[in-house]
Design an enzyme around this catalytic site. Structure first.
Site, mmCIF file in Angstrom:
data_model
loop_
_atom_site.group_PDB
_atom_site.id
_atom_site.type_symbol
_atom_site.label_atom_id
_atom_site.label_comp_id
_atom_site.label_asym_id
_atom_site.label_seq_id
_atom_site.Cartn_x
_atom_site.Cartn_y
_atom_site.Cartn_z
ATOM 1 N N ALA A 282 -5.125 -11.910 -43.618
ATOM 2 C CA ALA A 282 -5.673 -10.775 -42.892
ATOM 3 C C ALA A 282 -6.655 -11.273 -41.845
ATOM 4 O O ALA A 282 -7.092 -12.414 -41.894
ATOM 5 C CB ALA A 282 -6.393 -9.838 -43.864
ATOM 6 N N GLU A 284 -10.120 -9.925 -39.441
ATOM 7 C CA GLU A 284 -11.155 -8.890 -39.369
ATOM 8 C C GLU A 284 -11.464 -8.390 -37.965
ATOM 9 O O GLU A 284 -12.630 -8.074 -37.670
ATOM 10 C CB GLU A 284 -12.441 -9.427 -40.003
ATOM 11 C CG GLU A 284 -13.166 -10.533 -39.200
ATOM 12 C CD GLU A 284 -12.740 -11.960 -39.528
ATOM 13 O OE1 GLU A 284 -11.617 -12.141 -40.034
ATOM 14 O OE2 GLU A 284 -13.524 -12.883 -39.260
ATOM 15 N N HIS A 317 -12.930 -8.200 -48.518
ATOM 16 C CA HIS A 317 -13.301 -9.397 -47.749
ATOM 17 C C HIS A 317 -13.386 -9.063 -46.255
ATOM 18 O O HIS A 317 -14.389 -9.334 -45.600
ATOM 19 C CB HIS A 317 -12.260 -10.494 -48.012
ATOM 20 C CG HIS A 317 -12.435 -11.742 -47.203
ATOM 21 N ND1 HIS A 317 -12.826 -12.940 -47.761
ATOM 22 C CD2 HIS A 317 -12.283 -11.990 -45.886
ATOM 23 C CE1 HIS A 317 -12.915 -13.861 -46.815
ATOM 24 N NE2 HIS A 317 -12.565 -13.313 -45.657
ATOM 25 N N GLU A 318 -12.354 -8.461 -45.744
ATOM 26 C CA GLU A 318 -12.324 -8.207 -44.297
ATOM 27 C C GLU A 318 -13.413 -7.216 -43.889
ATOM 28 O O GLU A 318 -14.015 -7.355 -42.831
ATOM 29 C CB GLU A 318 -10.953 -7.693 -43.855
ATOM 30 C CG GLU A 318 -9.774 -8.631 -44.162
ATOM 31 C CD GLU A 318 -9.991 -10.065 -43.729
ATOM 32 O OE1 GLU A 318 -10.707 -10.303 -42.750
ATOM 33 O OE2 GLU A 318 -9.460 -10.978 -44.403
ATOM 34 N N HIS A 321 -16.735 -8.695 -43.332
ATOM 35 C CA HIS A 321 -16.853 -9.354 -42.023
ATOM 36 C C HIS A 321 -17.387 -8.409 -40.935
ATOM 37 O O HIS A 321 -17.885 -8.876 -39.922
ATOM 38 C CB HIS A 321 -15.487 -9.846 -41.553
ATOM 39 C CG HIS A 321 -15.090 -11.179 -42.095
ATOM 40 N ND1 HIS A 321 -15.909 -12.278 -42.067
ATOM 41 C CD2 HIS A 321 -13.912 -11.601 -42.630
ATOM 42 C CE1 HIS A 321 -15.263 -13.327 -42.575
ATOM 43 N NE2 HIS A 321 -14.056 -12.935 -42.931
ATOM 44 N N GLU A 340 -17.173 -16.930 -43.543
ATOM 45 C CA GLU A 340 -16.187 -16.869 -44.627
ATOM 46 C C GLU A 340 -16.797 -16.946 -46.025
ATOM 47 O O GLU A 340 -16.292 -16.331 -46.961
ATOM 48 C CB GLU A 340 -15.122 -17.954 -44.435
ATOM 49 C CG GLU A 340 -14.313 -17.799 -43.141
ATOM 50 C CD GLU A 340 -13.612 -16.452 -43.014
ATOM 51 O OE1 GLU A 340 -13.493 -15.733 -44.012
ATOM 52 O OE2 GLU A 340 -13.177 -16.109 -41.890
ATOM 53 N N ARG A 824 -2.369 -23.850 -40.241
ATOM 54 C CA ARG A 824 -3.096 -24.132 -41.477
ATOM 55 C C ARG A 824 -2.138 -24.306 -42.662
ATOM 56 O O ARG A 824 -2.290 -25.180 -43.492
ATOM 57 C CB ARG A 824 -4.006 -22.934 -41.719
ATOM 58 C CG ARG A 824 -4.972 -23.036 -42.826
ATOM 59 C CD ARG A 824 -6.085 -22.024 -42.617
ATOM 60 N NE ARG A 824 -5.679 -20.663 -42.915
ATOM 61 C CZ ARG A 824 -6.286 -19.901 -43.830
ATOM 62 N NH1 ARG A 824 -7.284 -20.373 -44.519
ATOM 63 N NH2 ARG A 824 -5.897 -18.662 -44.027
HETATM 64 N N1 BES Z 1 -11.185 -14.628 -40.657
HETATM 65 C C1 BES Z 1 -10.096 -14.833 -41.536
HETATM 66 C C2 BES Z 1 -8.760 -14.961 -40.833
HETATM 67 C C3 BES Z 1 -8.456 -16.367 -40.430
HETATM 68 C C4 BES Z 1 -7.952 -17.251 -41.342
HETATM 69 C C5 BES Z 1 -8.658 -16.797 -39.141
HETATM 70 C C6 BES Z 1 -7.679 -18.547 -40.955
HETATM 71 C C7 BES Z 1 -8.400 -18.080 -38.781
HETATM 72 C C8 BES Z 1 -7.896 -18.972 -39.679
HETATM 73 C C9 BES Z 1 -9.984 -13.697 -42.540
HETATM 74 O O1 BES Z 1 -11.130 -13.009 -42.774
HETATM 75 C C10 BES Z 1 -9.601 -14.351 -43.829
HETATM 76 O O2 BES Z 1 -10.412 -15.063 -44.353
HETATM 77 N N2 BES Z 1 -8.370 -14.140 -44.296
HETATM 78 C C11 BES Z 1 -7.880 -14.786 -45.481
HETATM 79 C C12 BES Z 1 -7.647 -13.804 -46.568
HETATM 80 C C13 BES Z 1 -8.894 -13.577 -47.363
HETATM 81 C C14 BES Z 1 -8.752 -12.519 -48.402
HETATM 82 C C15 BES Z 1 -9.385 -14.815 -48.071
HETATM 83 C C16 BES Z 1 -6.581 -15.465 -45.095
HETATM 84 O O3 BES Z 1 -5.988 -15.042 -44.138
HETATM 85 O O4 BES Z 1 -6.205 -16.401 -45.782
HETATM 86 ZN ZN ZN Z 2 -12.529 -14.099 -43.820
#
Ligand code: BES
Ligand code: ZN
Length: 899
Positions: A282, A284, A317-318, A321, A340, A824
């Site tokens: 996800a 944010e 979580h989101e 943020h 994070e 990633r």
């Molecule tokens: N800000 C992140 C999205 C993100 C993830 C941006 C990796 C850039 C690189 C978002 O808030 C997030 O952490 N998403 C997680 C899910 C969360 C429930 C741990 C994700 O996408 O893995």
């Molecule tokens: Zn996050």
């Protein structure tokens, strides 16, 4: 281009103030065009302006003064192509004096074959291909949608106009509310939507979506009687009822944060959007949070209790943020934990409040602390705060250390600071609202709550060096003497203490309870102290440190494991669920690291047979035992005894629980549970362990339920589906596989589809597994976002591991082309598929593969981690089995009776 741009950072002397952005995606052609006018503040006299862009074709550039009585155009002498730093430079013919300017650029780009930046997502509905355009910008992809100053500390206001078709209920969404729609503009059957201007924010939080999605809406309460709409959007293909649960949770979560921080959610609306193609879980974006469908949509009929947890967790979580990240943003990615770590911690905190019966805080131990403690016990770990420069380093920084270790030490800090913690956090959010902050800024504010502790000194030991300590306990008459050392998964691994400014010593908040005092006491173990002493009286029988595992450290009780063993066997519930979970995780981790003998670990585990009913301790036991068994099974065939004896032992431990949990899910029990009742989560851990250990009756039952489903279409309860699909598929003739594959292809519920995908990966035939990979590679069958997960699922099947390893090595170029080295998940693929390797040959193969493809991109650290894991497996297999044998000998000959 001049030398000063030989860097990934933009000069600070040109600041964006406002973006006027117009974007026109052509959905069917999968291209877009756009125009942006950026009001910039030039702080010094100069001849160049540098900004980011990637993969855009810039067609015109115009620079004009702004705010003068008569504005005039500045002639441009050259525009460079984007460099390897993704920066391009506009040079002017004459000197630019400091002041305000309007920089306008026209550009076009592609939406195709991408899943970050501005990209196209598609789905089938009514036998028609439906197109949408959407964005994902964090950390460095806004520059793929429009030329911009793409660094988090360049906050600016955005005025956005989006063009979309006038047919089929197409509409445009962005961070803000719609101000105006012009129909038939720019030409027939197109409309242009103008959005209200945003608050000042970073580029990575902008979001634009053009789609035919549908919504479900509710009202949430802000401060001072203000109300604002919250909506869940999903495609027409997804059943409407799946939007109800996430909507309830979103409203509860946003209201919870508003109340906790007493800072209103500042935007006029909040949209939560499920996108069919989405690179991560996800994102944010302010006012318009985007999700993978499986992470937002939920219904009780098709989805499981674990799916539900995932949905709650991501939403919470989101939404955290919106304050940590969006309102107050890290100055640079070095401080990613401020985004994070906080969002991860706050998600458990808020879920615990809004669903008080679901024990989210206990779940924190297994989801967060235990997981990252494995990674952080390796030499390949890194400090929470670290310099990151290029997009690959930045992407790979979104890892367990920033998220889970960040969250763990925030929890620890909250605990030792006490009630004033939130008071300080609120002042921090207030002080830095609409601005950027660094770790030092947070600590300055936190320090105001406390005269006794030096917050920075304490926290730096946790933030600025990798790893964590194990506290060794020694009993000397009426005192416990504590010492500390760095905990490493390989206790013989050598490291240079002078590499860290803190010499790998930590200032540790030690908490403890004893049989004489069950209220937690806090004492400090300073990094410079040799030892800490806890005085007790002669009636003190046992001590438990790290109460509820709020601290980020392990404890080795030495001889004092014995009274703990007795306590667990006789009065297990005198320790909380979190404490029992903590003990089990420490026991298995310390034995694996050779800090204690398996004799201690396995002897203590015996208490579970009769006295443990709770899901959290069982989840730990289940994963630790499966891990041990998997490794033992890879011992040479000449040495089969240890694995099979371990199997007998594990089957004994779960014997009673297996009978108690049964395969029947009780839909009525979900909330408050007596310690002895069986909840729906412990069932999953116990059944999983039983299946993995080859429990005959359990496997037969899985097969029976599977066949009823495959042939009679009798749907198993969603909670047990994944186990049934996987272990069912492992036990039946492979000629049934195509039937199941057809179900998979026809399935439209993305969460159910994932479970089927896992089930298909369970088949034993390597011919079929190969065919599965070939089929899954086609993005019409398995979406690009899911293919790497599919590969990992196949590799988790012992019959598929080598096959996937070969396939990945042979198709590496294809994978890099499809995902890029900046992905990633591509980085995480190698550690995931090699995690059970345990031979020198495999280690050599890995090294050879890395040598052949030296460019690791965002996967560099993952490679180091994978090699360290495999070397560790080899070492463990050469040392641990005799010790396990020894205990088994005692267990099988002592006539041990379970009491
Ligand atoms: N800000 C992140 C999205 C993100 C993830 C941006 C990796 C850039 C690189 C978002 O808030 C997030 O952490 N998403 C997680 C899910 C969360 C429930 C741990 C994700 O996408 O893995
Ligand atoms: Zn996050």
């Amino acid at each position: 281009m001049t030398d000063k741009y030989e860097s990934f950072r933009l000069p600070k002397e040109v600041k964006p103030i406002q973006y006027d952005l117009f974007l026109h995606p052509k959905l069917k052609q999968k291209t877009f065009s756009g125009k942006v006018t950026i009001l910039i503040d030039v702080l010094d006299d100069r001849r160049t302006i540098a900004l980011h862009q990637k993969d855009l074709n810039i067609t015109t550039v115009e620079l004009k003064t702004y705010g003068l009585e008569e504005d005039y155009e500045i002639k441009i002498s050259s525009i460079s192509n984007p460099s390897k730093y993704e920066i391009f430079v506009i040079s002017t013919k004459t000197d630019l004096k400091s002041g305000l300017y309007n920089l306008s650029l026209e550009f076009d780009g592609s939406l195709k074959n991408k899943i970050v930046g501005f990209y196209s997502s598609t789905y089938q509905y009514d036998s028609k291909e439906r197109y949408m355009a959407t964005t994902k910008f964090e950390p460095t992809y806004a520059r793929q949608a429009f030329p911009c100053f793409d660094e988090p500390n360049f906050k600016a206001e955005f005025s956005v106009k989006l063009v979309c078709p006038m047919e089929d209920n197409y509409h445009a969404l962005s961070n803000m509310n719609i101000e105006n729609i012009e129909y038939n503009k720019p030409k027939n059957n197109l409309m242009t939507t103008t959005f209200a201007k945003t608050v000042p924010m970073s580029t990575y939080l902008a979001c634009f979506i053009i789609s035919d999605m549908e919504k479900l809406k509710m009202t949430a309460k802000g401060l001072k009687g203000r109300e604002f709409p919250v909506s869940i959007y999903s495609t027409k293909l997804q059943e409407k009822e799946k939007r109800e649960f996430p909507l309830q949770i979103s409203v509860k979560a946003i209201e919870y944060y508003i109340k906790l921080f007493q800072i209103d959610y500042p935007l006029p609306k909040l949209d939560m959007v499920a996108i069919p193609d989405f690179v991560s879980g996800a994102m944010e974006n302010w006012g318009i949070v985007t999700f993978r469908e499986t992470r937002l949509l939920y219904d009780d009929r098709n989805n499981s209790i674990i799916d539900k947890r995932n949905v709650v967790n991501v939403i919470c979580h989101e939404l955290a943020h919106m304050w940590f990240g969006n309102l107050v943003t890290l100055s640079w990615w070095n401080d990613l934990w401020l985004n994070e770590g906080f969002a991860t911690y706050m998600s458990y905190k808020s879920a615990d409040e809004i669903l008080p019966n679901q024990k989210y805080m206990d779940q924190f131990s297994i989801d967060v602390i235990h997981k990252v403690m494995v990674t952080d016990a390796k030499l390949s770990s890194h400090p929470i705060i670290q310099n990151v420069k290029n997009p690959d380093e930045i992407t790979s920084f979104f890892d367990e250390i920033s998220y889970q270790k960040g969250a763990s030490i925030i929890r620890m800090m909250e605990n030792f600071i006490g009630d004033d913690f939130y008071y300080a956090i609120v002042s921090y959010l207030d002080k830095y609202a609409y601005r950027n902050a660094q770790t030092v800024d947070l600590f300055k504010v936190l320090q105001t709550t406390n005269d006794l502790l030096n917050i920075t000194d304490i926290m730096d030991t946790w933030l600025r060096q990798e790893g964590y300590p194990v506290i060794n306990v020694e009993r000397q008459l009426n005192k416990f003497v504590l010492t500390q050392k760095r905990f490493l998964s390989d206790s013989n691994a050598s490291f240079d203490p002078s590499k860290s400014n803190y010499k790998y010593r930590w200032t540790v908040p030690i908490t403890y309870i004893t049989n004489r005092n069950e209220i937690s006491t806090l004492i400090w173990f300073d990094k410079d102290a040799d030892q800490v002493v806890i005085e007790v009286d002669e009636h003190t029988k046992w001590i438990k440190l790290n109460v509820n595992q709020v601290g980020y450290y392990r404890v080795n009780y030495g001889t004092e494991w014995e009274p703990i063993e007795e306590l667990l066997r006789t009065h297990p519930t005198r320790l909380s669920i979190a404490d029992r979970a903590n003990l089990l995780d420490d026991l298995y981790s310390l034995a694996a690291a050779n800090e204690i003998d398996y004799f201690v670990t396995l002897s203590i585990t015996l208490f579970m047979f009769r006295h443990e009913y709770h899901a959290i301790p069982w989840a730990i036991a289940s994963s630790k035992m499966i891990e041990i068994y998997t490794l033992l099974k890879s011992l040479p065939v000449t040495r089969p005894a240890t694995a099979s004896q371990f199997q007998v032992f594990a089957l004994k431990i779960l014997e009673k629980m297996y009978k108690d949990v049964t395969w029947t899910v009780n839909d009525a029990v979900e909330d408050d549970l007596l310690p002895t009742s069986i909840d729906n989560e412990v069932r999953i851990s116990v059944l999983e362990l039983a299946c993995a250990m080859g429990h005959t009756e359990c496997l037969q039952e899985a097969k029976r339920i599977f066949m009823d489903w495959l042939t009679l279409k009798k749907m198993p309860h969603p909670d047990i589906r994944e186990l049934v699909y996987y272990y069912g598929m492992r036990q039946i003739d492979e000629d049934k596989w195509p039937t199941m594959f057809q179900f998979f292809e026809d399935e439209t519920d993305p969460t159910e589809k994932n479970k089927l995908m896992k089930g298909l990966a369970g088949v034993k035939s390597s011919t079929i597994l190969k065919e599965y990979i070939d089929k899954a590679r086609d993005e019409k069958i398995v979406r690009t976002q899911d293919f790497l997960k599919c590969l990992i699922m196949i590799s988790t099947n012992p019959d598929g591991t080598l096959l996937v390893w070969d396939w990945v090595r042979n198709n590496w170029d294809f994978l890099v082309e499809r995902y890029t080295l900046n992905d990633r998940y591509l980085g995480q693929l190698i550690p995931a598929i090699t995690k059970s390797f345990a031979t020198e040959t495999k280690l050599e193969e890995m090294n050879a593969f890395f040598a052949k493809y030296p460019k690791a991109g965002a996967g560099a650290n993952n490679r180091a981690k994978a090699l360290e894991t495999v070397s560790w497996n080899i070492k463990w297999l050469s040392e641990a089995p005799p010790k396990i044998d020894e205990w088994m000998k005692w267990y099988f000959t002592s006539g041990y009776v379970f009491k």
